[in-house]
Write an enzyme that holds these catalytic residues in place. Structure first.
Site, PDB file in Angstrom:
ATOM      1  N   GLU A 129       0.852  -1.197   0.000  1.00 36.07           N
ATOM      2  CA  GLU A 129       0.000   0.000   0.000  1.00 36.07           C
ATOM      3  C   GLU A 129       0.880   1.237   0.000  1.00 36.07           C
ATOM      4  OE1 GLU A 129      -2.747  -0.417   3.257  1.00 36.07           O
ATOM      5  OE2 GLU A 129      -3.614  -2.223   2.335  1.00 36.07           O
ATOM      6  N   GLU A 244       8.813 -17.043  -3.431  1.00 36.72           N
ATOM      7  CA  GLU A 244       8.920 -15.798  -4.198  1.00 36.72           C
ATOM      8  C   GLU A 244      10.371 -15.309  -4.192  1.00 36.72           C
ATOM      9  OE1 GLU A 244       5.943 -12.913  -3.131  1.00 36.72           O
ATOM     10  OE2 GLU A 244       6.980 -11.315  -4.211  1.00 36.72           O
ATOM     11  N   ARG A 270      35.283  -3.972 -29.280  1.00 36.24           N
ATOM     12  CA  ARG A 270      35.429  -2.514 -29.164  1.00 36.24           C
ATOM     13  C   ARG A 270      36.887  -2.157 -28.889  1.00 36.24           C
ATOM     14  NH1 ARG A 270      32.963   2.319 -30.349  1.00 36.24           N
ATOM     15  NH2 ARG A 270      33.556   3.893 -28.804  1.00 36.24           N
ATOM     16  N   LEU A 339      31.698  -0.463 -18.976  1.00 33.06           N
ATOM     17  CA  LEU A 339      32.493  -1.063 -20.064  1.00 33.06           C
ATOM     18  C   LEU A 339      31.928  -0.714 -21.445  1.00 33.06           C
ATOM     19  CD1 LEU A 339      33.169  -4.419 -18.258  1.00 33.06           C
ATOM     20  CD2 LEU A 339      34.955  -2.885 -19.129  1.00 33.06           C
ATOM     21  N   GLY A 341      30.810   2.175 -22.100  1.00 31.03           N
ATOM     22  CA  GLY A 341      31.029   3.610 -22.292  1.00 31.03           C
ATOM     23  C   GLY A 341      29.721   4.346 -22.515  1.00 31.03           C
ATOM     24  N   GLU A 369      17.489  -4.484   2.931  1.00 32.11           N
ATOM     25  CA  GLU A 369      17.555  -4.208   4.377  1.00 32.11           C
ATOM     26  C   GLU A 369      16.672  -5.197   5.144  1.00 32.11           C
ATOM     27  OE1 GLU A 369      16.913  -1.779   2.036  1.00 32.11           O
ATOM     28  OE2 GLU A 369      18.988  -1.094   2.041  1.00 32.11           O
TER      29      GLU A 369
END
Ligand SMILES: Cc1cc2nc3c(=O)[nH]c(=O)nc-3n(C[C@H](O)[C@H](O)[C@H](O)COP(=O)(O)OP(=O)(O)OC[C@H]3O[C@@H](n4cnc5c(N)ncnc54)[C@H](O)[C@@H]3O)c2cc1C
Length: 381
Positions: A129, A244, A270, A339, A341, A369
């Protein structure tokens, strides 16, 4: 490292999931992004392929498979395309299915499960909620008895499949005096007067998923739509959060590993300063660390999956798997963006979308948490 928890049947099933993803989802991903939902046709196709009722008994139209690994393999393959696919489908198959199968009466099972399996009945699970999601026991939606019926008032937010669901399992307070022991689950049908959906929420990531607010204004819910026993809703939700959370952990690491693989290909192609960027020592070490993190995380999650299959997975171990895999996923994807960029920051690149899609994994289904709180309590702290 080779994963050892699957046999030939699992491998064959994975292939059929991949085929489904490549034929039915991948070509239409941009449409799903634009519409902020998968669309009924995807659900019907999932049903046709038998993916929606894997853990539903055969007499209700499911496959009756008593092995959670099959559902989780499907979740992994969906995550590899985009996190939102496993979110939407997983809510239906891994989160809602256990409520319907384990807690429903025979009449309710007959009423809902056959169309649940075909994709004609899309489902959602509405706990959170606006006033708070972590402290589930403090939820404010209220159901008051009126003769045999219940009158439901309140609202929910951040509900996955919220806009498209035909049936929503809603947690509401039925006994204000009793805190967590005064919450009941109701199955709210889309056509019930007083049930309204808000807008599809504008999220940072997972644009393929419909995530909505839901409003209940004097919705009359008949006794035949109460799930399980009145006032037992909180314990039902706690019991099912283990499944879950292992489902979340499986998705988290599958998602991160797919993008890491794609990044490994990229850094070999690259070039900067005439050299493939992956061969600079800084990047090579980063990738070595990411690959190690991914494999070590996978090993723990796989052990949890095995424990979940034989019914020995504890809530605490599921919490460890969930927060750790979420952190690992986010760390891996953040490094992958680096990596790539500038391209890593462009939405037309999968890595950018994956990075944004993943951020929520540290928040939903019990935040990192809250997971650490559970683990800390188990340590006697
Ligand atoms: C995309 C998306 C899809 C979702 N799908 C669904 C769905 O289908 N169904 C559903 O019911 N919900 C769904 N949620 C809701 C989700 O589970 C909640 O957002 C989550 O539980 C956190 O609740 P909250 O947002 O109210 O945060 P809050 O509970 O307000 O928490 C805010 C912050 O405080 C921290 N915090 C709270 N308590 C403690 C504590 N004791 N110690 C330390 N820190 C604490 C939290 O970790 C968090 O960082 C979805 C959320 C998103 C974003």
């Amino acid at each position: 490292m080779r994963r050892t928890i699957f046999d030939e049947d699992h491998d064959a099933f994975r292939e059929s999931c991949r085929t489904f993803v490549d034929r039915t989802l991948r070509p239409h991903q941009e449409k799903h992004i634009g519409n902020h939902e998968l669309g009924r046709e995807v659900w019907l196709e999932l049903g046709k392929q038998g993916f929606l009722g894997l853990n539903v008994p055969e007499e209700y139209g499911g496959a009756g498979v008593d092995d959670l690994r099959f559902s989780l393999i499907l979740a992994e393959e969906l995550s590899r395309l985009a996190f939102a696919y496993s979110s939407c489908v997983g809510i239906h198959t891994n989160c809602v299915a256990p409520y319907l199968v384990d807690l429903c009466t025979e009449e309710q099972r007959q009423r809902w499960l056959p169309t649940f399996c075909t994709g004609e009945l899309i489902t959602a699970l509405a706990m959170t909620e606006a006033s708070g999601g972590s402290d589930l026991a403090a939820l404010k939606s209220r159901a008051v008895a009126d003769g045999e019926d219940w009158i439901l008032n309140g609202s929910k937010t951040f509900i996955t499949n919220g806009a498209c669901a035909d049936l929503v399992l809603v947690a509401a307070r039925t006994n204000p005096e009793r805190g967590a022991k005064g919450i009941t689950l109701f199955a709210v049908q889309a056509d019930m007067p007083g049930f309204e959906r808000g807008r599809k929420l504008d999220k940072v990531g997972q644009p393929e998923a419909d995530t909505s607010e839901l409003f209940f204004d004097d919705v009359r819910v008949p006794p035949g739509n109460v799930i399980g026993e009145v006032d037992h809703g909180f314990i039902y939700m706690m019991q099912r959060l283990v499944a879950e959370r292992i489902g979340s952990a499986v998705n988290n690491i599958a998602h991160a590993r797919q993008i890491l693989d794609e990044t490994l290909d990229y850094v070999k192609e690259r070039k900067a300063f005439g050299t493939p960027i992956g061969s600079f020592q800084a990047n090579k070490f980063t990738l070595a660390e990411l690959q190690t993190l991914a494999e070590v995380t996978q090993a723990y999650v796989d052990q949890c999956m095995v424990a979940a299959v034989d019914g020995t997975l504890t809530a605490v171990d599921a919490a460890k798997a969930k927060w750790w895999s979420a952190q690992a996923q986010n760390d891996i994807l953040d490094a992958c963006v680096q990596l790539w960029g500038g391209y890593g920051y462009m939405n037309e690149y999968r890595v950018a979308r994956a990075w944004a899609d993943a951020r929520v994994s540290k928040i939903w289904a019990g935040s990192n948490e809250i997971m650490k709180e559970l683990i800390g309590r188990d340590l006697g702290l």
